[in-house]
Design an enzyme around this catalytic site. Structure first.
Site, PDB file in Angstrom:
ATOM      1  N   ARG A  40       0.798  -0.867   0.320  1.00 24.00           N
ATOM      2  CA  ARG A  40       0.548   0.006  -0.080  1.00 24.00           C
ATOM      3  C   ARG A  40       0.527   1.245   0.072  1.00 24.00           C
ATOM      4  NH1 ARG A  40      -4.862   1.360  -1.535  1.00 24.00           N
ATOM      5  NH2 ARG A  40      -5.600   2.762   0.560  1.00 24.00           N
ATOM      6  N   THR A  79      -9.408  -0.136 -10.262  1.00 24.41           N
ATOM      7  CA  THR A  79      -8.012  -0.634  -9.676  1.00 24.41           C
ATOM      8  C   THR A  79      -8.290  -1.881 -10.708  1.00 24.41           C
ATOM      9  OG1 THR A  79      -8.902   0.126  -7.197  1.00 24.41           O
ATOM     10  CG2 THR A  79      -8.277  -1.948  -7.507  1.00 24.41           C
ATOM     11  N   THR A 101      -3.939  -0.561  -7.477  1.00 22.23           N
ATOM     12  CA  THR A 101      -4.613   0.091  -7.771  1.00 22.23           C
ATOM     13  C   THR A 101      -4.123   1.715  -7.773  1.00 22.23           C
ATOM     14  OG1 THR A 101      -6.509   1.618  -7.041  1.00 22.23           O
ATOM     15  CG2 THR A 101      -5.439   0.733  -5.467  1.00 22.23           C
ATOM     16  N   SER A 140     -10.309  -1.021   0.731  1.00 27.23           N
ATOM     17  CA  SER A 140     -10.787  -2.233   0.587  1.00 27.23           C
ATOM     18  C   SER A 140     -10.384  -2.944  -0.178  1.00 27.23           C
ATOM     19  CB  SER A 140     -12.363  -0.940   0.011  1.00 27.23           C
ATOM     20  OG  SER A 140     -12.786  -0.373   0.513  1.00 27.23           O
ATOM     21  N   GLY A 165     -13.331  -1.392  -7.214  1.00 26.69           N
ATOM     22  CA  GLY A 165     -14.983  -0.757  -7.229  1.00 26.69           C
ATOM     23  C   GLY A 165     -15.104  -0.254  -5.597  1.00 26.69           C
ATOM     24  N   GLY A 166     -13.713   0.237  -5.229  1.00 29.42           N
ATOM     25  CA  GLY A 166     -13.652   0.530  -3.837  1.00 29.42           C
ATOM     26  C   GLY A 166     -14.291  -0.397  -3.251  1.00 29.42           C
TER      27      GLY A 166
HETATM   28  O1  DON Z   1      -7.821   1.091  -1.704  1.00 28.40           O
HETATM   29  C1  DON Z   1      -9.232   1.476  -2.740  1.00 28.40           C
HETATM   30  O2  DON Z   1      -9.763   0.839  -1.261  1.00 28.40           O
HETATM   31  C2  DON Z   1      -9.465   1.876  -3.098  1.00 28.40           C
HETATM   32  N1  DON Z   1      -8.237   3.083  -3.347  1.00 28.40           N
HETATM   33  C3  DON Z   1      -9.764   1.329  -4.777  1.00 28.40           C
HETATM   34  C4  DON Z   1     -10.288   2.219  -5.367  1.00 28.40           C
HETATM   35  C5  DON Z   1     -10.974   1.183  -6.886  1.00 28.40           C
HETATM   36  O3  DON Z   1     -10.579   0.083  -6.450  1.00 28.40           O
HETATM   37  C6  DON Z   1     -11.637   1.851  -7.753  1.00 28.40           C
HETATM   38  N2  DON Z   1     -12.236   0.359  -8.719  1.00 28.40           N
HETATM   39  N3  DON Z   1     -12.646   0.521  -9.525  1.00 28.40           N
END
Ligand code: DON
Length: 621
Positions: free
Chosen positions: A143, A423, A441, A495, A515-516
């Site tokens: 991360r 992501t 991501t 997430s 997908g956040g």
């Molecule tokens: O790390 C995270 O939770 C977000 N930055 C992820 C973003 C994400 O999955 C967007 N995807 N479609």
């Protein structure tokens, strides 16, 4: 409007150790049914279309003499599933050359940094779970971290007011990239092929270029305006006038190729120290960003023990904090298990109500407690303790929706609009039964949109994942709790929720998704389809999805799901039911879960690229 947290009992702090959930009494039948009738039970318009799409998809083809490629395939060897056909092919070629699942995952991820720049990256971060056939199980936390100059008030003006433009400034929200360090760490410990062989295919793709596919074009089009505003980014991805090159146009990335060459020769050191790191930091600072050479030089990816969640007779290896994935998955599935709903009919109001209530509670706990365990005491063990999950499950009214305002940390009524995101996830099982689940991501689609001109590296805007306004949680879903406020060197809560599922110590499922915040629910529902309802992998991936994240207090459905009568019943129970917003490039889809499974009885490996975003799979046999 402020509400207080209802539960009186708090967690015994600190311990944030690994936690095991009680398993179901009996293990489920391990064999997988592949009959279409099983899945038709729950199919609605969207999933029917997805199944149709996968039936009419091109036959599995040979990408090279030893590689088979398809949207989904089965094999007795190893397989890779990911967003892009070229990257999947490279992963399978590495398997064919004798590489293991880690080699294949690293090579695939590096290729995605070239061929899938909306999310694949060198300039972002990710989290990985590795389960080796010898029983070794670890996670890699790659991360991003906050630069030394980034503080909890970074999004506020002097008067303490939130300044939205700071969260959209391309250069201000760049976290210290973790992907290169994480991939190298995984390779250093588990890889069998030389590092430079894993980087070589990505170099070739960046040098020689590749034809942009239809999905590539759609995603790029959705970000073109922002990319065009930054000269270094426009130069790489767009025509000189800022328009989007047609599908089929070659994309060459010479500066990125040179960076990859340095990585191949000198390993991750080249990225974090020395001339390349100086060039990256200079590009960011010259544009007003905060990230310094020292920030890069002090970055470390780390191994962490996985959380092991015992659900339905399986062991789920999941990410610990700073991912919210493991804790939230454990709480959602744990509550459903207590309600006897792991095999519930996902098209029924009874199941969807229980699912929504379990998710609502898990996301409220997430908002309250979770952050970087290096900076805050995260009560992981307490959050996953049987009594905690008993309490959560017992608080569900089987007939009425609980208002989100009545649970979780205090909220205000402030509303803001969510941002567009990207992501990507890749899953690998090799012929020896080793497995890798990797989600990576840049945060938004094409991250910060900012390409470092000297290095060709597209940078993340991950620092937006910190809670932006201290003390202010909103009904639109923004969270202001202390656990995830920014601090120098801190990792923002993610997430990203890759999982690996084992039965009797053998890998049976590898999955994850973009997908956040929706990621957690997507992963739970694939588990429920594959393990709970014993669907085939392709049916479990295709099954329509639902999402609830505490705030906004909405039950969000993919298009065409559920049946009108069920929707009505959910509304009668007090749920606010909405359709997933139909925005490009993926319409109203939730997630994109490229997954691989292995049948323990037959040894057959199945790889499925999620049809929602035209996913691919490849095998070496
Ligand atoms: O790390 C995270 O939770 C977000 N930055 C992820 C973003 C994400 O999955 C967007 N995807 N479609």
């Amino acid at each position: 409007m402020r509400k207080t947290w209802k539960r009186k009992r708090g967690p015994p702090l600190p311990p944030h150790s690994q936690r095991h959930l009680p398993g179901a009494a009996a293990a489920l039948n391990r064999s997988r049914r592949v009959e279409l009738s099983e899945s038709l039970r729950s199919l609605t318009l969207l999933s029917a279309l997805l199944v149709l799409a996968s039936c009419t998809a091109p036959e599995v083809s040979r990408a090279s003499p030893d590689i088979r490629l398809g949207h989904q395939l089965t094999t007795h060897g190893g397989a890779v599933a990911c967003a892009d056909r070229l990257a999947a092919t490279i992963g399978a070629q590495l398997l064919a050359r004798g590489g293991n699942a880690v080699d294949a995952a690293v090579g695939t991820a590096l290729a995605l940094a070239v061929t899938w720049p909306s999310a694949g990256n060198l300039g972002g971060g990710g989290v990985m779970i590795i389960a080796m056939a010898d029983g070794t199980q670890v996670t890699v936390d790659a991360r991003e971290t906050a630069p030394a100059a980034f503080h909890e008030d970074a999004f506020l003006d002097e008067g303490g007011n939130y300044v939205p433009s700071r969260a959209t400034d391309p250069w201000l929200c760049i976290g210290v990239p973790g992907s290169v360090a994480g991939l190298a760490l995984a390779h250093e410990r588990f890889g069998t092929l030389p590092w430079h062989e894993l980087v070589a295919p990505a170099i070739r793709l960046a040098h020689q270029g590749f034809e942009r596919g239809e999905m590539f074009h759609r995603i790029l089009s959705s970000s073109a305006t922002a990319l065009a505003a930054i000269p270094s980014s426009r130069e790489v991805f767009l025509n000189p006038d800022g328009s989007v090159p047609a599908t089929g146009t070659l994309l060459k990335q010479p500066a990125l190729a040179r960076t990859l060459e340095q990585l191949a020769e000198n390993g991750p050191e080249a990225f974090y120290r020395g001339p390349l790191a100086k060039a990256l930091a200079a590009d960011i600072q010259e544009n007003g960003g905060l990230l310094t050479y020292e920030d890069l030089a002090s970055y470390r990816a780390v191994f962490r023990p996985p959380l092991t969640l015992e659900i339905a007779g399986t062991e789920i290896l999941a990410m610990p904090p700073p991912s919210s994935g493991g804790v939230a998955i454990g709480q959602i599935l744990g509550q459903l298990e207590r309600h006897g709903a792991l095999d519930g009919d996902p098209g029924s109001a009874e199941f969807l109500h229980l699912y929504a209530e379990s998710a609502r509670r898990a996301y409220a706990e997430r908002a309250r407690w979770l952050g970087d365990p290096g900076y805050v005491e995260v009560p992981t063990a307490w959050l996953l303790a049987p009594e905690t999950i008993d309490d959560l499950a017992a608080s569900i009214d089987p007939t009425r929706a609980t208002a989100s305002t009545s649970i979780g940390p205090p909220i205000t009524a402030l509303r803001r609009t969510p941002d567009k995101k990207q992501t990507t996830h890749l899953s690998v099982i090799d012929g020896d039964g080793n497995a890798v689940s990797f989600t990576t991501t840049l945060e938004a689609t094409y991250g910060s949109k900012a390409v470092s001109a000297r290095t060709g590296v597209l940078l993340n805007n991950e620092l937006r994942d910190f809670n932006r306004i201290p003390g202010q949680s909103t009904e639109s879903g923004h969270i202001g709790t202390a656990a995830n406020l920014a601090a120098p060197g801190k990792r923002p809560l993610t997430s990203m929720s890759p999982i690996i599922v084992l039965e009797d110590n053998e890998v049976v499922l590898v999955t994850g998704s973009p997908g956040g915040r929706t990621i957690i629910n997507t992963v739970c529902q694939i588990f429920l389809g594959f393990v709970g309802r014993r669907l085939s992998l392709s049916d479990a991936v295709a099954a329509p999805r639902v999402h609830h994240q505490w705030f906004p207090d909405q039950l969000v459905f993919e298009p065409g799901f559920p049946r009108p009568a069920v929707r009505e019943e959910l509304i009668n129970r007090g749920h606010t039911v909405v359709n997933r917003e139909d925005t490009p490039p993926a319409g109203g889809a939730l997630g994109s879960a490229h997954s691989v499974s292995r049948n323990r009885l037959t040894g057959i490996v199945t790889a499925v690229g999620d049809p929602r975003r035209d996913g691919w799979s490849a095998t070496d046999s």
